[in-house]
Design an enzyme around this catalytic site. Sequence first.
Site, PDB file in Angstrom:
ATOM      1  N   SER A  12      22.975 -12.387  57.594  1.00 58.60           N
ATOM      2  CA  SER A  12      24.235 -11.206  56.878  1.00 58.60           C
ATOM      3  C   SER A  12      25.091 -11.264  58.073  1.00 58.60           C
ATOM      4  O   SER A  12      25.011 -12.304  58.044  1.00 58.60           O
ATOM      5  CB  SER A  12      23.073  -9.958  57.347  1.00 58.60           C
ATOM      6  OG  SER A  12      23.727  -8.911  57.065  1.00 58.60           O
ATOM      7  N   HIS A  39      23.396 -11.363  52.795  1.00 60.00           N
ATOM      8  CA  HIS A  39      24.036 -10.581  52.032  1.00 60.00           C
ATOM      9  C   HIS A  39      25.624 -11.080  52.257  1.00 60.00           C
ATOM     10  O   HIS A  39      26.202 -11.468  53.198  1.00 60.00           O
ATOM     11  CB  HIS A  39      23.538  -9.191  52.840  1.00 60.00           C
ATOM     12  CG  HIS A  39      22.530  -8.738  53.218  1.00 60.00           C
ATOM     13  ND1 HIS A  39      22.333  -8.393  55.298  1.00 60.00           N
ATOM     14  CD2 HIS A  39      21.682  -9.126  52.726  1.00 60.00           C
ATOM     15  CE1 HIS A  39      21.138  -7.800  54.635  1.00 60.00           C
ATOM     16  NE2 HIS A  39      20.852  -8.468  52.817  1.00 60.00           N
ATOM     17  N   ASP A 133      17.176  -5.166  57.525  1.00 59.81           N
ATOM     18  CA  ASP A 133      16.728  -6.265  56.446  1.00 59.81           C
ATOM     19  C   ASP A 133      15.495  -6.837  56.907  1.00 59.81           C
ATOM     20  O   ASP A 133      16.309  -7.841  58.077  1.00 59.81           O
ATOM     21  CB  ASP A 133      17.851  -6.672  55.334  1.00 59.81           C
ATOM     22  CG  ASP A 133      17.201  -7.044  54.104  1.00 59.81           C
ATOM     23  OD1 ASP A 133      16.404  -7.107  53.765  1.00 59.81           O
ATOM     24  OD2 ASP A 133      17.716  -7.870  52.978  1.00 59.81           O
TER      25      ASP A 133
END
Lengths: 189, 281
Positions: A12, A39, A133
């Site tokens: 991310s 992401h 996540d």
Amino acid sequence: MSRVSVVVIGGSAGSIPVVTELLQALPRHFQFSVIIVLHRLRNVISSLDTILGNKVQVITIREPNDKEEIREQYVYLAPQNYHLLIEADKTFSLDYSETVHHSRPSIDVTFESVAQVYASQAVAVLLSGANQDGADGLQAIINQGGMVIVQDPATAEYPAMPKAALERNREAVVLTPPEIAAFLRTLTQ
Amino acid sequence: MVVGKNMTVQNSISAEELEEIIILIQRQYGYDFGDYARASLHRRVIRCMQKAGCLTAYELKYQLTNDHRFFAWFIESLTVNVTEMFRDPSFYKELRQNVLPKLASYPAIKIWHAGCSTGEEVFSMAILLHEMGLLSRTRLYATDLNPANLDRARQGIVPLQYMKDYTANYIQSGGTNDFSAYYTARYENAIIHKEYRKNIVFAVHNLATDHVFNEFQLVCCRNVLIYFNRNLQNRAINLFSNSLTPLGYLALGMKESLLFTDVRHQFEVVNPAVRIYRSKR
Ligand SMILES: C[S@@+](CC[C@H](N)C(=O)[O-])C[C@H]1O[C@@H](n2cnc3c(N)ncnc32)[C@H](O)[C@@H]1O
């Protein structure tokens, strides 16, 4: 450890430089598939594959089509605004269901799916990021006998995601980006 | 079953149990999920179990067999219903610039949205048609497997919280009007004005089992084929191919393709990036 068929990488915020470093470290002929879930912003024309592709010219990076076969020596990038799933026959399935951890693609979703299909033939790598996540997904990889690597939070631009993953998964191996790169090279020898 | 220290026993089912559930649904209610891609279906079934508090496949099967209201709820929750207005602005831009101008030559235009979910996509199309002066002579057919989606779509209601995103999408797609002129905000909802919905016909249609029902110059089926295996994708694309007028257009989702279908050679690619095809026949 059984032969590694897939390396799945989740990242991310702050992960793109590390992903680039890892891809540059891959030897020209690697005998596995690489699946990357990052992401990214919604509905922004996605040029991530070109950005990565320009930096890592020797290998092919592609956003898979639905039901495309997963092949060795390819680097696949999860398309924006879809979750990326793996079918038992080792083809990709895209999914437009609800976001997970406010993310689509979600790292958990792909890691869990890879765990189901590749079991002990999977290596999962979780990089820098600012949310949670990936932690559950790494657990699924471990439960199925796969190997799990987390970027050393001290080296991460955003340490929250690797930290959350380490709290959840004591079995994870903690490595710095150069160490992860070196490890990936050993997989091809 | 061996349970590791961190592993949860909750709501898990095996691949075999998933097959049993698919067969049960087919036998008992006639819905055919046999050719759905398993990875997402598996996730959906587990999600339904979590919501319903079913811990095992046995419990789920028991409820599905004995409780018809539970079954209705289950089917409504099983399909992925997520949708957006003007999703993928580049797709709508292409419609605006290259596809709809071609349709303008027809005295009456017919468009089919297969798998329309709660209507956001067909409302977007109606707005485009309105802006191009074509809406009054267009009939839009919007179909879905899931009756709950259609009930919602018929009301023209879109959650207000997303309108900001949709407005941005609309502008990116080349829209220049004041987007808020297309709806009325009421509490948490935006209600699309009736004049943009009156040419839309909503109906149940199952791509796995139903047949050709009309002829269209444009068929949109976006983000539905991803839930199908190659076999069912092939069936659906054949259905679309047989529903198109000569030189009709077919629009798919951004990562869907004709690659695994036997009619791929009957189409030419109009714009590969946004997956618009045109029948050569
Ligand atoms: C993810 S939504 C896509 C909505 C919209 N087309 C879009 O792209 O935003 C998928 C829709 O396909 C519908 N669907 C699933 N299986 C179907 C089938 N066999 N026949 C018709 N519709 C189906 C679902 O009920 C759901 O509304």
